[in-house]
Design a protein around this motif. Structure first.
Motif, PDB file in Angstrom:
ATOM      1  N   VAL A 158      -6.975   2.364  -0.027  1.00  0.00           N
ATOM      2  CA  VAL A 158      -6.381   1.041  -0.040  1.00  0.00           C
ATOM      3  C   VAL A 158      -7.107   0.117   0.934  1.00  0.00           C
ATOM      4  O   VAL A 158      -7.387  -1.024   0.651  1.00  0.00           O
ATOM      5  N   LYS A 159      -7.431   0.644   2.097  1.00  0.00           N
ATOM      6  CA  LYS A 159      -8.072  -0.170   3.101  1.00  0.00           C
ATOM      7  C   LYS A 159      -9.444  -0.646   2.664  1.00  0.00           C
ATOM      8  O   LYS A 159      -9.903  -1.716   3.060  1.00  0.00           O
ATOM      9  N   SER A 160     -10.113   0.135   1.868  1.00  0.00           N
ATOM     10  CA  SER A 160     -11.462  -0.211   1.438  1.00  0.00           C
ATOM     11  C   SER A 160     -11.479  -1.096   0.195  1.00  0.00           C
ATOM     12  O   SER A 160     -12.546  -1.396  -0.316  1.00  0.00           O
ATOM     13  N   GLU A 161     -10.314  -1.488  -0.297  1.00  0.00           N
ATOM     14  CA  GLU A 161     -10.279  -2.357  -1.482  1.00  0.00           C
ATOM     15  C   GLU A 161     -11.046  -3.652  -1.234  1.00  0.00           C
ATOM     16  O   GLU A 161     -11.855  -4.085  -2.048  1.00  0.00           O
ATOM     17  N   GLY A 195       0.808  -1.210   0.000  1.00  0.00           N
ATOM     18  CA  GLY A 195       0.000   0.000   0.000  1.00  0.00           C
ATOM     19  C   GLY A 195       0.840   1.257   0.000  1.00  0.00           C
ATOM     20  O   GLY A 195       1.949   1.311   0.542  1.00  0.00           O
ATOM     21  N   LYS A 196       0.333   2.300  -0.612  1.00  0.00           N
ATOM     22  CA  LYS A 196       1.005   3.585  -0.632  1.00  0.00           C
ATOM     23  C   LYS A 196       0.805   4.291   0.701  1.00  0.00           C
ATOM     24  O   LYS A 196      -0.260   4.236   1.287  1.00  0.00           O
ATOM     25  N   GLY A 197       1.841   4.994   1.107  1.00  0.00           N
ATOM     26  CA  GLY A 197       1.747   5.736   2.352  1.00  0.00           C
ATOM     27  C   GLY A 197       1.611   4.848   3.559  1.00  0.00           C
ATOM     28  O   GLY A 197       0.911   5.185   4.515  1.00  0.00           O
ATOM     29  N   SER A 198       2.258   3.675   3.510  1.00  0.00           N
ATOM     30  CA  SER A 198       2.140   2.762   4.635  1.00  0.00           C
ATOM     31  C   SER A 198       2.902   3.254   5.851  1.00  0.00           C
ATOM     32  O   SER A 198       2.656   2.830   6.959  1.00  0.00           O
ATOM     33  N   LYS A 199       3.859   4.177   5.639  1.00  0.00           N
ATOM     34  CA  LYS A 199       4.610   4.751   6.752  1.00  0.00           C
ATOM     35  C   LYS A 199       4.221   6.210   6.936  1.00  0.00           C
ATOM     36  O   LYS A 199       3.920   6.917   5.979  1.00  0.00           O
ATOM     37  N   SER A 200       4.232   6.621   8.166  1.00  0.00           N
ATOM     38  CA  SER A 200       3.829   7.990   8.488  1.00  0.00           C
ATOM     39  C   SER A 200       4.870   8.969   7.980  1.00  0.00           C
ATOM     40  O   SER A 200       6.051   8.891   8.332  1.00  0.00           O
TER      41      SER A 200
END
Length: 342
Positions: A227-230, A180-185
């Motif tokens: 991404v979470k809602s995929e 996923g994109k932006g998995s790190k803060s």
């Protein structure tokens, strides 16, 4: 006359062929009668119980059950003609004989215990089996939920279905963190407070900024909203219609732009073979290669032998060992010859 008058067709044989062709129409019924007669005649105790049924029903018949020869229609006729006279005796036979075969019963009990050892409870079943079905766009959870309820009952099926869904979401979360994109803060400069002194209260801006950063960190840790809602988006969409030429891999390839993370998960799960060679087979192969006469082989040589043997068997075209030796040199001659002999 050059032997023209010597060939005469056998009327009995022709008649047998004609009748046998007609008997095919009632073949399943004849097969059941034949099995029933064979069952009674195969045991002396069953034969005695059958005679008790005959006496109880007061059946008077000079003939006894006879098993036919399937290729001879007249013997089949005699079998059916006799069985018909003992019809009432067969109806009562169930009271004297419960059809229990102790040997077969013992055998089946052992097999059932072995089955229960691996498949008795849903906890012993790998949840990846159900997840693979969920990742089939023709099934999804609609089919899996119904199948679990039919297989395990409503209460147990619902429990297993909940566990499968939770397992899938945990697995999806791992893929989100990996793909996923932006998995790190990564706080952006726009989140910083305005240093121009625009009149916003310092306490208010600090509390608001702290809350927003905390919320953003939680979203980034679990994946962005898109991404979470995929997974939810995939499950909420309608199922694909059933089709004989449906290609599930092509479907995921076409829809991978819409489900970039979930398609990675589907690719890995659907690549798992439904069956594979048992692990014992590899050990058996190793035992045949590393026998007492080859006990001095090094581990690397044994590994090469097993791999080469597997490659030789998987080739669609026959491999010429001599040509391979010429092209690869003499260094691998010992390994290839040993693999071929093995």
């Amino acid at each position: 006359m050059e032997g023209k008058h010597l060939h005469v067709r056998c009327m009995a044989h022709i008649l047998n062929l004609i009748v046998q062709d007609g008997l095919k129409e009632i073949g399943p019924s004849i097969k059941k009668v034949r099995q029933m007669v064979k069952y009674v005649r195969s045991s002396s105790s069953r034969a005695r119980n059958f005679l008790k049924c005959v006496e109880t029903q007061k059946i008077e018949c000079d003939k006894m059950l006879s098993l036919d020869v399937p290729t001879r229609w007249n013997s089949t006729y005699l079998m059916l003609d006799t069985v018909e006279k003992f019809e009432k005796a067969f109806e009562r036979f169930d009271l004297y004989d419960a059809s229990d075969d102790l040997d077969l019963s013992k055998m089946a009990s052992g097999m059932k215990e072995k089955f229960k050892r691996y498949w008795r409870t849903p906890e012993k079943m790998n949840k990846m089996i159900f997840i693979a079905s969920v990742l089939d766009p023709r099934n999804k959870f609609v089919y899996v939920s119904f199948a679990l309820e039919e297989l395990l009952g409503e209460e147990t099926g619902n429990v297993v279905n909940t566990k499968v869904e939770a397992y899938l979401r945990d697995l999806f979360a791992i893929y989100v963190s990996k793909y996923g994109k932006g998995s790190k803060s990564q706080p952006s400069s726009s989140d910083s407070s305005d240093s121009s002194g625009s009149g916003i209260s310092q306490n208010m801006s600090k509390n608001s900024l702290r809350t927003k950063l905390h919320m953003k960190k939680q979203k980034n840790d679990s994946g962005s909203l898109g991404v979470k809602s995929e997974l939810d988006k995939y499950l909420l969409e309608d199922q694909e219609p059933e089709s004989e030429d449906f290609d599930i891999l092509s479907w995921w390839k076409v829809n991978s732009p819409r489900f970039p993370v979930l398609s990675q998960l589907a690719r890995d799960v659907l690549a798992i073979p439904m069956s594979s060679v048992a692990s014992e087979c590899a050990f058996s192969t190793g035992g045949r290669i590393l026998d007492p006469f080859r006990s001095s082989l090094t581990p690397k040589c044994v590994q090469c032998l097993i791999c080469v043997q597997d490659w030789l068997r998987q080739e669609t075209k026959p491999i010429c060992v001599e040509e391979s030796l010429e092209s690869k040199g003499q260094d691998n001659e010992e390994i290839i010859l040993l693999a071929r002999d093995t």
